[in-house]
Structures are given as C-alpha cells and as structure tokens.
Design an enzyme around this catalytic site. Structure first.
Site, short mmCIF file in Angstrom:
data_model
loop_
_atom_site.label_atom_id
_atom_site.label_comp_id
_atom_site.label_asym_id
_atom_site.label_seq_id
_atom_site.Cartn_x
_atom_site.Cartn_y
_atom_site.Cartn_z
N TYR A 43 119.79 -24.95 1.34
CA TYR A 43 120.22 -22.91 1.98
C TYR A 43 120.71 -22.93 3.35
CZ TYR A 43 120.19 -21.74 -3.17
OH TYR A 43 121.03 -21.54 -4.18
N GLY A 45 122.75 -23.08 6.50
CA GLY A 45 123.04 -22.81 7.09
C GLY A 45 124.93 -22.52 6.29
N HIS A 63 116.92 -15.53 2.48
CA HIS A 63 118.27 -15.36 3.42
C HIS A 63 119.80 -14.40 2.99
CE1 HIS A 63 120.01 -15.48 7.63
NE2 HIS A 63 119.43 -13.97 8.25
N ASP A 64 119.70 -15.05 2.12
CA ASP A 64 121.30 -15.99 1.55
C ASP A 64 120.83 -14.52 0.54
OD1 ASP A 64 121.85 -17.73 3.17
OD2 ASP A 64 121.95 -19.27 1.46
N ASP A 105 117.84 -11.05 9.00
CA ASP A 105 117.85 -11.99 10.06
C ASP A 105 115.62 -11.84 10.35
OD1 ASP A 105 120.03 -12.54 9.50
OD2 ASP A 105 121.02 -11.84 11.89
#
Length: 138
Positions: A43, A45, A63-64, A105
């Site tokens: 995950y 990148g 985060h995604d 973030d």
C-alpha cells in the site's frame, strides 16, 4: 509506474500535499519519505491492493482509506496549513477538505513513527504480484 510518477512529482518540488506529507514523515520518523516508504509493501506508494504486509504497510492502507473519504477534494495536490509544535504535527485549517487531508497525513506520519520497529527492508520495492489476497475493507 507508481514509482516513476511519485518520484517525478517529488523531484519537481511540487508544493502540494505529497511534498507536505513527505515533510511530516521526515520530521516524525527521521527517514526520507521517498526512499523509505515509496513502493513499500502492498500500500505505500501509488495505489494499493491485497493485504497489508505489516504494521507499517497498514499505516499506508489506512492513509489510502482516509484519502478515499476525501470526497470532492484533491488530496494529492491540495496545499494545507500545518506546523510542528513540541514534536507534534498541528493542522492549521479548521474545516473542510484541507483539514481532512492534513489529518490523513498527520495520522499516517504518527503511525509510521509508532511502528518504526516493524519496518522490514524485505517489503521495500515489494512486487505487487505478492499482493493478490483480498483487501481488507476500509
């Protein structure tokens, strides 16, 4: 392909969210974000699929998912307000897209810091062919 795109954006010095996210990671973890977390696990990148390989990869998965909930926002390019206070990241925008993106973030950078001991070099430049299991739900 995901590696080339992110490295190209990074090298151009885009003053957008990817640059800011990298700065948060550098500050909290003491590692260069691109070289340490780009193409890590399934995950970290560009994109992501399969099951997270460890707690560090799970930080990227979460985060995604957070970016996925940023409806109507442009999380990879929006510039938000933040600063560092007493070793913490403080998001400056109070509401809306910019606040949401900054919080995504911030939480990920803290997650990387808390899980530094799970970072495993075998997952650096990890092939997506190893990420074929069904994905967890966000």
């Amino acid at each position: 392909m995901r590696t080339l795109w992110i490295v190209a954006v990074w090298l151009m010095g885009v003053e957008g969210n990817l640059f800011q996210f990298g700065n948060m990671i550098n500050h909290m973890v003491g590692k260069h974000a691109v070289w340490s977390y780009l193409s890590y696990g399934c995950y970290c990148g560009w994109g992501g699929q399969g099951k997270p390989q460890d707690a560090t990869d799970r930080c990227c998965f979460v985060h995604d998912c957070c970016y996925g909930r940023a409806n109507g926002c442009d999380p990879k390019l929006s510039t938000y307000s933040y600063n560092f206070q007493n070793g913490n990241i403080v998001c400056g925008n109070k509401y809306g897209c910019l606040r949401h993106i900054c919080e995504c973030d911030r939480v990920a950078a803290i997650c990387f810091q808390k899980n530094m001991n799970t970072y495993n070099k075998k997952y650096k430049n990890y092939s997506s062919s190893n990420c074929q299991e069904n994905s967890d739900k966000c």
